[in-house]
Design a protein around this motif. Structure first.
Motif, PDB file in Angstrom:
ATOM      1  N   THR A 175       0.827  -1.202   0.000  1.00 44.31           N
ATOM      2  CA  THR A 175       0.000   0.000   0.000  1.00 44.31           C
ATOM      3  C   THR A 175       0.865   1.256   0.000  1.00 44.31           C
ATOM      4  OG1 THR A 175      -0.152   0.008   2.409  1.00 44.31           O
ATOM      5  CG2 THR A 175      -1.904  -1.145   1.200  1.00 44.31           C
ATOM      6  N   HIS A 176       2.105   1.135   0.498  1.00 39.98           N
ATOM      7  CA  HIS A 176       3.022   2.270   0.588  1.00 39.98           C
ATOM      8  C   HIS A 176       4.423   1.852   0.160  1.00 39.98           C
ATOM      9  CE1 HIS A 176      -0.258   3.620   3.164  1.00 39.98           C
ATOM     10  NE2 HIS A 176       0.209   4.856   2.983  1.00 39.98           N
ATOM     11  N   VAL A 177       5.175   2.803  -0.358  1.00 38.76           N
ATOM     12  CA  VAL A 177       6.576   2.589  -0.715  1.00 38.76           C
ATOM     13  C   VAL A 177       7.399   3.767  -0.213  1.00 38.76           C
ATOM     14  CG1 VAL A 177       6.125   1.165  -2.756  1.00 38.76           C
ATOM     15  CG2 VAL A 177       6.288   3.659  -3.003  1.00 38.76           C
ATOM     16  N   GLY A 178       8.709   3.542  -0.112  1.00 39.95           N
ATOM     17  CA  GLY A 178       9.658   4.615   0.159  1.00 39.95           C
ATOM     18  C   GLY A 178      10.376   4.960  -1.129  1.00 39.95           C
ATOM     19  N   VAL A 179      10.570   6.243  -1.369  1.00 37.54           N
ATOM     20  CA  VAL A 179      11.313   6.709  -2.544  1.00 37.54           C
ATOM     21  C   VAL A 179      12.473   7.539  -2.014  1.00 37.54           C
ATOM     22  CG1 VAL A 179      11.229   8.114  -4.639  1.00 37.54           C
ATOM     23  CG2 VAL A 179       9.272   6.673  -4.021  1.00 37.54           C
ATOM     24  N   HIS A 180      13.691   7.151  -2.397  1.00 41.10           N
ATOM     25  CA  HIS A 180      14.914   7.759  -1.876  1.00 41.10           C
ATOM     26  C   HIS A 180      15.718   8.347  -3.030  1.00 41.10           C
ATOM     27  CE1 HIS A 180      13.607   4.388   0.589  1.00 41.10           C
ATOM     28  NE2 HIS A 180      14.033   5.089   1.614  1.00 41.10           N
ATOM     29  N   LEU A 181      15.992   9.652  -2.988  1.00 44.17           N
ATOM     30  CA  LEU A 181      16.815  10.293  -4.011  1.00 44.17           C
ATOM     31  C   LEU A 181      18.265  10.210  -3.554  1.00 44.17           C
ATOM     32  CD1 LEU A 181      14.625  13.437  -4.777  1.00 44.17           C
ATOM     33  CD2 LEU A 181      14.500  11.134  -5.741  1.00 44.17           C
ATOM     34  N   LEU A 182      19.122   9.642  -4.416  1.00 47.81           N
ATOM     35  CA  LEU A 182      20.508   9.397  -4.039  1.00 47.81           C
ATOM     36  C   LEU A 182      21.418  10.561  -4.399  1.00 47.81           C
ATOM     37  CD1 LEU A 182      21.019   5.637  -4.972  1.00 47.81           C
ATOM     38  CD2 LEU A 182      19.955   6.663  -2.949  1.00 47.81           C
ATOM     39  N   GLY A 183      22.442  10.751  -3.567  1.00 44.83           N
ATOM     40  CA  GLY A 183      23.453  11.773  -3.796  1.00 44.83           C
ATOM     41  C   GLY A 183      24.613  11.224  -4.598  1.00 44.83           C
ATOM     42  N   GLU A 184      25.437  12.124  -5.116  1.00 43.08           N
ATOM     43  CA  GLU A 184      26.515  11.763  -6.032  1.00 43.08           C
ATOM     44  C   GLU A 184      27.539  10.792  -5.447  1.00 43.08           C
ATOM     45  OE1 GLU A 184      28.685  15.253  -7.250  1.00 43.08           O
ATOM     46  OE2 GLU A 184      28.929  15.933  -5.199  1.00 43.08           O
ATOM     47  N   GLN A 185      27.635  10.690  -4.138  1.00 45.22           N
ATOM     48  CA  GLN A 185      28.595   9.779  -3.513  1.00 45.22           C
ATOM     49  C   GLN A 185      28.007   8.397  -3.245  1.00 45.22           C
ATOM     50  OE1 GLN A 185      31.737  10.760  -3.277  1.00 45.22           O
ATOM     51  NE2 GLN A 185      31.073  12.717  -4.125  1.00 45.22           N
ATOM     52  N   GLN A 186      26.778   8.145  -3.666  1.00 41.49           N
ATOM     53  CA  GLN A 186      26.102   6.899  -3.310  1.00 41.49           C
ATOM     54  C   GLN A 186      26.073   5.865  -4.446  1.00 41.49           C
ATOM     55  OE1 GLN A 186      22.645   9.003  -1.553  1.00 41.49           O
ATOM     56  NE2 GLN A 186      23.276   7.968   0.343  1.00 41.49           N
ATOM     57  N   HIS A 187      27.183   5.784  -5.189  1.00 46.38           N
ATOM     58  CA  HIS A 187      27.302   4.791  -6.272  1.00 46.38           C
ATOM     59  C   HIS A 187      27.094   3.375  -5.745  1.00 46.38           C
ATOM     60  CE1 HIS A 187      29.780   8.151  -7.817  1.00 46.38           C
ATOM     61  NE2 HIS A 187      29.352   7.750  -9.003  1.00 46.38           N
ATOM     62  N   GLU A 188      27.718   3.069  -4.614  1.00 51.02           N
ATOM     63  CA  GLU A 188      27.653   1.698  -4.081  1.00 51.02           C
ATOM     64  C   GLU A 188      26.235   1.334  -3.649  1.00 51.02           C
ATOM     65  OE1 GLU A 188      29.768  -0.850  -4.190  1.00 51.02           O
ATOM     66  OE2 GLU A 188      30.966   0.516  -5.413  1.00 51.02           O
ATOM     67  N   LEU A 189      25.543   2.270  -3.026  1.00 53.73           N
ATOM     68  CA  LEU A 189      24.165   2.017  -2.619  1.00 53.73           C
ATOM     69  C   LEU A 189      23.299   1.756  -3.850  1.00 53.73           C
ATOM     70  CD1 LEU A 189      22.167   1.856  -0.238  1.00 53.73           C
ATOM     71  CD2 LEU A 189      21.779   4.320  -0.543  1.00 53.73           C
ATOM     72  N   ALA A 190      23.465   2.568  -4.887  1.00 52.81           N
ATOM     73  CA  ALA A 190      22.713   2.364  -6.133  1.00 52.81           C
ATOM     74  C   ALA A 190      23.034   1.002  -6.736  1.00 52.81           C
ATOM     75  CB  ALA A 190      23.040   3.476  -7.133  1.00 52.81           C
ATOM     76  N   ALA A 191      24.309   0.636  -6.745  1.00 51.80           N
ATOM     77  CA  ALA A 191      24.721  -0.647  -7.315  1.00 51.80           C
ATOM     78  C   ALA A 191      24.165  -1.813  -6.502  1.00 51.80           C
ATOM     79  CB  ALA A 191      26.243  -0.727  -7.392  1.00 51.80           C
ATOM     80  N   THR A 192      24.147  -1.686  -5.181  1.00 53.55           N
ATOM     81  CA  THR A 192      23.602  -2.747  -4.326  1.00 53.55           C
ATOM     82  C   THR A 192      22.140  -3.008  -4.651  1.00 53.55           C
ATOM     83  OG1 THR A 192      25.149  -2.299  -2.528  1.00 53.55           O
ATOM     84  CG2 THR A 192      23.081  -3.384  -1.930  1.00 53.55           C
ATOM     85  N   PHE A 193      21.358  -1.954  -4.782  1.00 48.64           N
ATOM     86  CA  PHE A 193      19.924  -2.124  -5.046  1.00 48.64           C
ATOM     87  C   PHE A 193      19.638  -2.463  -6.511  1.00 48.64           C
ATOM     88  CE2 PHE A 193      19.571  -0.572  -0.819  1.00 48.64           C
ATOM     89  CZ  PHE A 193      18.377  -1.097  -0.357  1.00 48.64           C
ATOM     90  N   ALA A 194      20.637  -2.328  -7.383  1.00 41.94           N
ATOM     91  CA  ALA A 194      20.475  -2.721  -8.783  1.00 41.94           C
ATOM     92  C   ALA A 194      20.891  -4.172  -9.016  1.00 41.94           C
ATOM     93  CB  ALA A 194      21.317  -1.806  -9.678  1.00 41.94           C
ATOM     94  N   ARG A 195      21.644  -4.731  -8.075  1.00 41.07           N
ATOM     95  CA  ARG A 195      22.214  -6.077  -8.239  1.00 41.07           C
ATOM     96  C   ARG A 195      21.171  -7.151  -7.972  1.00 41.07           C
ATOM     97  NH1 ARG A 195      26.221  -5.411  -4.715  1.00 41.07           N
ATOM     98  NH2 ARG A 195      27.315  -4.167  -6.261  1.00 41.07           N
ATOM     99  N   SER A 196      20.985  -8.025  -8.931  1.00 39.19           N
ATOM    100  CA  SER A 196      20.048  -9.136  -8.794  1.00 39.19           C
ATOM    101  C   SER A 196      20.596 -10.154  -7.797  1.00 39.19           C
ATOM    102  CB  SER A 196      19.841  -9.795 -10.159  1.00 39.19           C
ATOM    103  OG  SER A 196      18.956 -10.870 -10.045  1.00 39.19           O
ATOM    104  N   GLY A 197      19.728 -10.633  -6.926  1.00 41.95           N
ATOM    105  CA  GLY A 197      20.100 -11.676  -5.979  1.00 41.95           C
ATOM    106  C   GLY A 197      20.827 -11.187  -4.744  1.00 41.95           C
ATOM    107  N   ALA A 198      21.123  -9.904  -4.638  1.00 42.44           N
ATOM    108  CA  ALA A 198      21.848  -9.372  -3.482  1.00 42.44           C
ATOM    109  C   ALA A 198      20.907  -9.210  -2.292  1.00 42.44           C
ATOM    110  CB  ALA A 198      22.458  -8.017  -3.832  1.00 42.44           C
TER     111      ALA A 198
END
Length: 179
Positions: free
Chosen positions: A85-108
């Motif tokens: 019913t609800h979701v969180g939406v998080h805007l990432l900053g320029e230093q958050q490459h690893e966080l973006a990659a973690t959430f993009a990685r299948s099976g992680a």
């Protein structure tokens, strides 16, 4: 007196496959987009919380405050998002490459250390250290090919949004703005 026919307009050579998925991918590699992470409670039926990296986030309306994002129906996050019913939406900053990659990685295990998060309003997982987070109530899921366009109303947000520059996705990579 002989007259000649007007010259035919010049035509650009079109590739053999002028459309389709590859053309779309190729075109959008050239389109820079902001990077967000969308999270949802997993619930008993779906296990723990889920989340994915999205570059399809769009502001839809100011009144009411609506946004949208796309999610593939074959993604591991779709079953939980389809029931949430609800979701969180998080805007990432320029230093958050690893966080973006973690959430993009299948099976992680996206919520394992070093990811810092807490449970927020409506049970939504909230990531720490992002530029801003929003809690959104899902108001629609629109079929769009092998994806769904999720429309959600912003019902809460980060009272301490951080200053910073956004993380961008361009040409298949996470990038920062250049001065």
């Amino acid at each position: 007196m002989a007259t000649s026919a007007p010259a035919a307009p010049a035509r650009s050579a079109a590739p053999a496959d002028a459309g389709g998925p590859e053309l779309l991918r190729s075109a959008f590699r050239r389109h820079a987009a902001g990077v967000a992470v969308v999270t949802a409670p997993g619930g008993a039926a779906h296990g723990g919380p889920v989340g994915f990296t999205a570059s399809s986030l769009t502001s839809v309306s100011a009144d009411p405050p609506l946004l949208s994002f796309g999610i593939g129906t074959g993604s591991s996050s779709w079953p939980a998002v389809s029931a949430a019913t609800h979701v969180g939406v998080h805007l990432l900053g320029e230093q958050q490459h690893e966080l973006a990659a973690t959430f993009a990685r299948s099976g992680a295990d996206r919520f394992a250390a070093p990811t810092r998060w807490r449970t927020g309003p409506e049970g939504v997982p909230l990531l720490e250290g992002v530029l801003v987070w929003l809690v959104c109530r899902i108001v629609g899921r629109v079929p769009a090919g092998d994806h769904r366009i999720v429309v959600a109303e912003v019902v809460g947000g980060d009272p301490a949004a951080r200053a910073g520059r956004p993380l961008l996705y361009h040409h298949g990579r996470f990038n920062a703005l250049r001065d």
